[in-house]
Design a protein around this motif. Structure first.
Motif, PDB file in Angstrom:
ATOM      1  N   TRP A 170       0.655   6.601   2.766  1.00 46.16           N
ATOM      2  CA  TRP A 170      -0.448   7.227   3.485  1.00 46.16           C
ATOM      3  C   TRP A 170      -1.312   6.166   4.181  1.00 46.16           C
ATOM      4  CZ3 TRP A 170      -5.663   6.414   2.855  1.00 46.16           C
ATOM      5  CH2 TRP A 170      -6.066   5.738   1.694  1.00 46.16           C
ATOM      6  N   VAL A 171      -1.443   4.979   3.583  1.00 44.48           N
ATOM      7  CA  VAL A 171      -2.201   3.890   4.208  1.00 44.48           C
ATOM      8  C   VAL A 171      -1.472   3.398   5.456  1.00 44.48           C
ATOM      9  CG1 VAL A 171      -3.071   1.539   3.911  1.00 44.48           C
ATOM     10  CG2 VAL A 171      -3.235   3.185   2.031  1.00 44.48           C
TER      11      VAL A 171
ATOM     12  N   ALA B 140      -4.723  -2.819   4.111  1.00 41.35           N
ATOM     13  CA  ALA B 140      -4.990  -1.856   5.184  1.00 41.35           C
ATOM     14  C   ALA B 140      -5.332  -2.574   6.481  1.00 41.35           C
ATOM     15  CB  ALA B 140      -6.125  -0.925   4.776  1.00 41.35           C
TER      16      ALA B 140
ATOM     17  N   GLN C 153      -6.601  -4.058  -1.602  1.00 37.13           N
ATOM     18  CA  GLN C 153      -6.271  -2.825  -0.893  1.00 37.13           C
ATOM     19  C   GLN C 153      -6.826  -2.845   0.536  1.00 37.13           C
ATOM     20  OE1 GLN C 153      -7.803  -3.115  -3.787  1.00 37.13           O
ATOM     21  NE2 GLN C 153      -6.973  -1.732  -5.345  1.00 37.13           N
TER      22      GLN C 153
ATOM     23  N   TYR D  21      -2.093  -4.135   7.954  1.00 42.34           N
ATOM     24  CA  TYR D  21      -1.226  -3.131   8.580  1.00 42.34           C
ATOM     25  C   TYR D  21      -1.827  -2.643   9.896  1.00 42.34           C
ATOM     26  CZ  TYR D  21       2.354  -2.566   5.001  1.00 42.34           C
ATOM     27  OH  TYR D  21       3.426  -2.778   4.173  1.00 42.34           O
TER      28      TYR D  21
ATOM     29  N   PRO E 277       0.833  -1.206   0.000  1.00 37.17           N
ATOM     30  CA  PRO E 277       0.000   0.000   0.000  1.00 37.17           C
ATOM     31  C   PRO E 277       0.867   1.256   0.000  1.00 37.17           C
ATOM     32  CG  PRO E 277       0.106  -0.898   2.198  1.00 37.17           C
ATOM     33  CD  PRO E 277       0.841  -1.868   1.310  1.00 37.17           C
TER      34      PRO E 277
ATOM     35  N   THR F 211      -3.120   3.705   9.124  1.00 41.05           N
ATOM     36  CA  THR F 211      -3.358   2.550   9.993  1.00 41.05           C
ATOM     37  C   THR F 211      -2.600   2.678  11.306  1.00 41.05           C
ATOM     38  OG1 THR F 211      -1.619   1.332   8.791  1.00 41.05           O
ATOM     39  CG2 THR F 211      -3.907   0.975   8.106  1.00 41.05           C
TER      40      THR F 211
END
Length: 240
Positions: A26-27, A170, A166, A173, A23, A31
């Motif tokens: 920013w992800v 997320a 995706q 993480y 990812p 998280t």
């Protein structure tokens, strides 16, 4: 039917062992913020700590099995406490390792998860977590424990099978950040209780009686494992 199975099994294996796209940064940061939001505020932590207790008691149970002890059951309680019972000699290396495994377990699981995510093995992470929870479910001996483990395992299973890559990334993480951050707080809570004269039968105190090493040194070990795991695992996640 045989041809369908012959086709499905390799596809399943490829899905399990293959890599998934990493990812965006920013992800990873988002998280991290989400994990902080469920670890730092005390009212939220009172609920989310149940997941750390699952890992804590699972650590006790796993080491009991690995050291040849007979694991008789695990209980998880609504106050976020837990109890793992095993049979064997009440002294010696097996008992010491079993008693010592609880507090480091969430952090070490988080560190292992960070290693898988750094290698882009998101699906493998989700399936390993599901397998561990299913294995633990067999040893749960109370209704609340069954409920929490089933809910956790079901969540991992649904995400691994139904969610888009995706979303899986997320979720993976967020879980690993939660284990790394959530693994740090219980040792500080134990230290605070002991400073007030409580927690006389904690893991650290049991280890002190088993080894004649001061409980404070065992507590220092718990801190070292959790903080080093957070630093190392956090670097892998942010650099991955």
């Amino acid at each position: 039917m045989d041809s369908l199975a012959a086709t499905a099994l390799p596809d399943l294996w490829d899905r399990l062992t293959g890599t998934q796209p990493a990812p965006g940064l920013w992800v990873v940061v988002a998280t991290l913020a989400a994990a902080l939001a469920v670890v730092v505020p005390h009212p939220v932590w009172r609920m989310s700590r149940n997941a750390i207790t699952i890992a804590h008691e699972g650590g006790h149970g796993l080491l009991a099995l690995l050291t040849g002890r007979q694991l008789t059951g695990i209980r998880l309680h609504s106050d976020t406490s837990g109890l793992t019972v095993s049979r064997g000699k009440p002294y010696g290396a097996g008992m010491i390792l079993t008693a010592a495994a609880g507090y480091p377990a969430p952090s070490l699981l988080g560190l292992g998860g960070a290693a898988l995510l750094a290698a882009d093995r998101v699906t493998l992470l989700l399936w390993v977590a599901t397998a561990l929870l299913l294995a633990m479910l067999v040893m749960i001996r109370n209704a609340y424990g069954v409920l929490t483990v089933v809910l956790a395992g079901g969540t991992f299973l649904l995400v691994s099978w139904l969610a888009q890559p995706q979303v899986q990334a997320a979720f993976g993480y967020a879980v690993v950040w939660f284990l790394l951050l959530g693994g740090v707080r219980p040792a500080f809570e134990l230290q605070a209780r002991r400073s007030r004269g409580g927690a006389g039968d904690s893991d650290a105190d049991q280890l002190s009686r088993l080894t004649h090493v001061p409980a404070g040194l065992w507590l220092l070990l718990f801190h070292a494992v959790s903080l080093c795991s957070l630093i190392g695992g956090g670097r892998w996640l942010l650099e991955g």
